[in-house]
Write a protein that holds these residues in place. Structure first.
Motif, PDB file in Angstrom:
ATOM      1  N   ASP A 109      11.620   5.933 -24.031  1.00  0.00           N
ATOM      2  CA  ASP A 109      11.900   6.367 -22.666  1.00  0.00           C
ATOM      3  C   ASP A 109      11.928   7.881 -22.548  1.00  0.00           C
ATOM      4  N   ASP A 110      12.397   8.550 -23.609  1.00  0.00           N
ATOM      5  CA  ASP A 110      12.514  10.008 -23.553  1.00  0.00           C
ATOM      6  C   ASP A 110      11.166  10.694 -23.386  1.00  0.00           C
ATOM      7  N   ALA A 111      10.078  10.016 -23.755  1.00  0.00           N
ATOM      8  CA  ALA A 111       8.760  10.628 -23.649  1.00  0.00           C
ATOM      9  C   ALA A 111       8.376  10.910 -22.210  1.00  0.00           C
ATOM     10  N   TRP A 112       8.929  10.144 -21.256  1.00  0.00           N
ATOM     11  CA  TRP A 112       8.524  10.333 -19.863  1.00  0.00           C
ATOM     12  C   TRP A 112       9.698  10.380 -18.887  1.00  0.00           C
ATOM     13  N   SER A 113      10.925  10.309 -19.396  1.00  0.00           N
ATOM     14  CA  SER A 113      12.085  10.372 -18.503  1.00  0.00           C
ATOM     15  C   SER A 113      12.920  11.627 -18.741  1.00  0.00           C
ATOM     16  N   ASN A 114      12.316  12.635 -19.330  1.00  0.00           N
ATOM     17  CA  ASN A 114      12.993  13.904 -19.582  1.00  0.00           C
ATOM     18  C   ASN A 114      12.925  14.790 -18.335  1.00  0.00           C
ATOM     19  N   PRO A 115      13.634  15.916 -18.311  1.00  0.00           N
ATOM     20  CA  PRO A 115      13.643  16.775 -17.116  1.00  0.00           C
ATOM     21  C   PRO A 115      12.255  17.248 -16.682  1.00  0.00           C
ATOM     22  N   THR A 116      11.403  17.658 -17.637  1.00  0.00           N
ATOM     23  CA  THR A 116      10.065  18.120 -17.277  1.00  0.00           C
ATOM     24  C   THR A 116       9.242  16.994 -16.662  1.00  0.00           C
ATOM     25  N   SER A 117       9.330  15.797 -17.236  1.00  0.00           N
ATOM     26  CA  SER A 117       8.575  14.660 -16.703  1.00  0.00           C
ATOM     27  C   SER A 117       9.030  14.305 -15.294  1.00  0.00           C
ATOM     28  N   LEU A 118      10.325  14.255 -15.083  1.00  0.00           N
ATOM     29  CA  LEU A 118      10.840  13.905 -13.756  1.00  0.00           C
ATOM     30  C   LEU A 118      10.408  14.925 -12.713  1.00  0.00           C
TER      31      LEU A 118
ATOM     32  N   PHE B  69       0.825  -1.208   0.000  1.00  0.00           N
ATOM     33  CA  PHE B  69       0.000   0.000   0.000  1.00  0.00           C
ATOM     34  C   PHE B  69       0.862   1.262   0.000  1.00  0.00           C
ATOM     35  N   ALA B  70       1.864   1.307   0.853  1.00  0.00           N
ATOM     36  CA  ALA B  70       2.653   2.523   1.015  1.00  0.00           C
ATOM     37  C   ALA B  70       3.532   2.796  -0.208  1.00  0.00           C
ATOM     38  N   VAL B  71       4.226   1.775  -0.694  1.00  0.00           N
ATOM     39  CA  VAL B  71       5.115   1.972  -1.850  1.00  0.00           C
ATOM     40  C   VAL B  71       4.308   2.343  -3.088  1.00  0.00           C
ATOM     41  N   SER B  72       3.162   1.692  -3.281  1.00  0.00           N
ATOM     42  CA  SER B  72       2.311   2.030  -4.431  1.00  0.00           C
ATOM     43  C   SER B  72       1.803   3.459  -4.347  1.00  0.00           C
ATOM     44  N   SER B  73       1.561   3.948  -3.123  1.00  0.00           N
ATOM     45  CA  SER B  73       1.098   5.325  -2.949  1.00  0.00           C
ATOM     46  C   SER B  73       2.169   6.338  -3.324  1.00  0.00           C
ATOM     47  N   LEU B  74       3.419   5.923  -3.325  1.00  0.00           N
ATOM     48  CA  LEU B  74       4.520   6.791  -3.746  1.00  0.00           C
ATOM     49  C   LEU B  74       4.742   6.713  -5.250  1.00  0.00           C
ATOM     50  N   LEU B  75       4.761   5.507  -5.799  1.00  0.00           N
ATOM     51  CA  LEU B  75       5.107   5.318  -7.205  1.00  0.00           C
ATOM     52  C   LEU B  75       3.988   5.725  -8.156  1.00  0.00           C
ATOM     53  N   THR B  76       2.727   5.492  -7.765  1.00  0.00           N
ATOM     54  CA  THR B  76       1.615   5.797  -8.672  1.00  0.00           C
ATOM     55  C   THR B  76       1.547   7.276  -9.030  1.00  0.00           C
ATOM     56  N   PRO B  77       1.531   8.212  -8.053  1.00  0.00           N
ATOM     57  CA  PRO B  77       1.512   9.624  -8.458  1.00  0.00           C
ATOM     58  C   PRO B  77       2.761  10.047  -9.218  1.00  0.00           C
ATOM     59  N   PHE B  78       3.904   9.414  -8.917  1.00  0.00           N
ATOM     60  CA  PHE B  78       5.116   9.777  -9.660  1.00  0.00           C
ATOM     61  C   PHE B  78       4.955   9.455 -11.139  1.00  0.00           C
ATOM     62  N   PHE B  79       4.497   8.256 -11.453  1.00  0.00           N
ATOM     63  CA  PHE B  79       4.365   7.864 -12.860  1.00  0.00           C
ATOM     64  C   PHE B  79       3.254   8.650 -13.559  1.00  0.00           C
ATOM     65  N   LEU B  80       2.171   8.956 -12.860  1.00  0.00           N
ATOM     66  CA  LEU B  80       1.127   9.791 -13.460  1.00  0.00           C
ATOM     67  C   LEU B  80       1.668  11.193 -13.740  1.00  0.00           C
ATOM     68  N   GLY B  81       2.427  11.742 -12.796  1.00  0.00           N
ATOM     69  CA  GLY B  81       3.028  13.060 -13.002  1.00  0.00           C
ATOM     70  C   GLY B  81       4.040  13.051 -14.127  1.00  0.00           C
ATOM     71  N   ALA B  82       4.830  11.971 -14.218  1.00  0.00           N
ATOM     72  CA  ALA B  82       5.813  11.875 -15.299  1.00  0.00           C
ATOM     73  C   ALA B  82       5.127  11.837 -16.659  1.00  0.00           C
ATOM     74  N   ALA B  83       3.999  11.126 -16.738  1.00  0.00           N
ATOM     75  CA  ALA B  83       3.253  11.093 -17.999  1.00  0.00           C
ATOM     76  C   ALA B  83       2.713  12.473 -18.350  1.00  0.00           C
ATOM     77  N   ALA B  84       2.194  13.186 -17.353  1.00  0.00           N
ATOM     78  CA  ALA B  84       1.712  14.552 -17.593  1.00  0.00           C
ATOM     79  C   ALA B  84       2.849  15.451 -18.044  1.00  0.00           C
ATOM     80  N   GLY B  85       4.024  15.272 -17.456  1.00  0.00           N
ATOM     81  CA  GLY B  85       5.180  16.054 -17.882  1.00  0.00           C
ATOM     82  C   GLY B  85       5.592  15.754 -19.303  1.00  0.00           C
ATOM     83  N   GLY B  86       5.438  14.486 -19.713  1.00  0.00           N
ATOM     84  CA  GLY B  86       5.746  14.139 -21.094  1.00  0.00           C
ATOM     85  C   GLY B  86       4.825  14.839 -22.070  1.00  0.00           C
ATOM     86  N   VAL B  87       3.548  14.957 -21.700  1.00  0.00           N
ATOM     87  CA  VAL B  87       2.602  15.702 -22.528  1.00  0.00           C
ATOM     88  C   VAL B  87       2.994  17.174 -22.576  1.00  0.00           C
ATOM     89  N   ALA B  88       3.281  17.752 -21.412  1.00  0.00           N
ATOM     90  CA  ALA B  88       3.603  19.177 -21.346  1.00  0.00           C
ATOM     91  C   ALA B  88       4.865  19.522 -22.128  1.00  0.00           C
TER      92      ALA B  88
END
Length: 346
Positions: free
Chosen positions: A152-161, A121-140
């Motif tokens: 990988d560059d679509a979601w592992s760039n500086p804005t996504s991170l 429960f706890a680890v998933s609560s950390l990783l889930t918002p991170f990956f959702l935010g990274a995807a939003a950053g890839g769009v932005a």
């Protein structure tokens, strides 16, 4: 015109999920950092009691977001999920594991089982918002476009991170504020101070990351940077900054319920600022709202469904939130069940 209206509805739904679901993710973050079994017993007790009535209903907003995306803006849906299938799959797995961990932790009779489910429960609560935010950053950042293959560059760039880190910090902030309010509701004064201090720390992290993100987007996501520093986007950035100062002041002063309102304003204003900064694009700078919209008849029916949801579903969800914050959804205790007449059928 109808496409623009539906796009605004999509943005508001994302903001609602960021605030409602984000609060739950934040509770999981503080569960993860609460410490060992002895030191973390009371914080985890509060987290369990605070989340129990509403944790499932918050995913209504996520479902609403997905429905609007795949019916109202199918090109955007296909582009985003094809180019960033990996972080979005990890986020979806995190949502499932998080729910399972929370549901199974409390009834588990063995200590090892409770620890395992609690960790999931706890680890998933950390990783889930991170990956959702990274995807939003890839769009932005504008790194994806219709036809873009997964990379990988679509979601592992500086804005996504940075978006991913901001999502984690924002959820921790929301969770801390709401848990402090719940501590006052349960008359746990020690936990009130405990979570208020952590909420302030998370708010400071949000502010620092937001400033860094603004500088990074200047070169990495120039269209969004321009939108955040001009026009309507700038208005919501200023609103987020004012709400940040107000929340900090409320957390430092006498405890009160207004801190929850201003905390929601911080996150909602930030999300809306990002959406306004992307105008007129769904995906900068390759897909506009008009180009990505579905058929006109589909959009009109989607508008009708949204209106029905506003009239029927949203008031029920709002009532549930109000009842929860007023302490009206407490689970029955053994004493309640033993009261005379508790087992009567009519």
């Amino acid at each position: 015109m109808i496409a623009d209206v539906i796009a605004v509805v999509l943005l508001l739904a994302i903001a609602a999920y960021s605030c409602a679901g984000g609060t739950d993710y934040g509770a999981g973050f503080w569960d993860l950092t609460a410490g060992g079994a002895k030191r973390g017993r009371r914080p985890r007790w509060l987290i369990d009691h605070a989340m129990a009535p509403v944790w499932e209903v918050n995913n209504v907003w996520l479902i609403f977001v997905l429905v609007i995306m795949w019916t109202g803006f199918p090109v955007m849906f296909q582009t985003v999920f094809a180019a960033m299938w990996l972080p979005l799959t990890l986020a979806a797995v995190g949502v499932l594991l998080r729910g399972a961990g929370f549901a199974l932790r409390k009834p588990s009779r063995r200590l090892a089982g409770r620890r395992l489910y609690g960790a999931v429960f706890a680890v998933s609560s950390l990783l889930t918002p991170f990956f959702l935010g990274a995807a939003a950053g890839g769009v932005a950042s504008g790194r994806i476009a219709p036809g873009t293959p997964a990379a990988d560059d679509a979601w592992s760039n500086p804005t996504s991170l940075l978006f991913g880190l901001l999502a984690v910090a924002a959820t921790a902030f929301l969770g801390g504020v709401f848990l402090a309010a719940d501590a006052r509701r349960f008359r746990a004064d020690d936990l009130d101070g405990y979570f208020r201090r952590r909420a302030l720390g998370a708010l400071a992290a949000v502010a620092v990351l937001a400033v860094i993100t603004l500088f990074v987007t200047h070169d990495d996501a120039p269209h969004v940077w321009h939108g955040l520093t001009h026009g309507v986007g700038l208005v919501f950035v200023v609103l987020a900054a004012v709400a940040t100062l107000a929340t900090a002041g409320l957390l430092l002063r006498t405890p009160g319920s207004w801190s929850r309102v201003t905390a929601v304003a911080v996150v909602a204003s930030s999300v809306i600022a990002w959406g306004m900064a992307q105008r007129p694009y769904l995906i900068p700078t390759s897909l506009t709202v008009t180009e990505g919209a579905g058929a006109s008849s589909t959009l009109h029916w989607l508008g009708i469904v949204t209106l029905v949801a506003v009239l029927l579903v949203f008031p029920a969800v709002a009532l549930l939130y109000w009842l929860d914050t007023q302490g009206e959804l407490e689970p029955l205790t053994d004493a309640d069940l033993r009261r005379p007449g508790a087992g009567d059928q009519g």
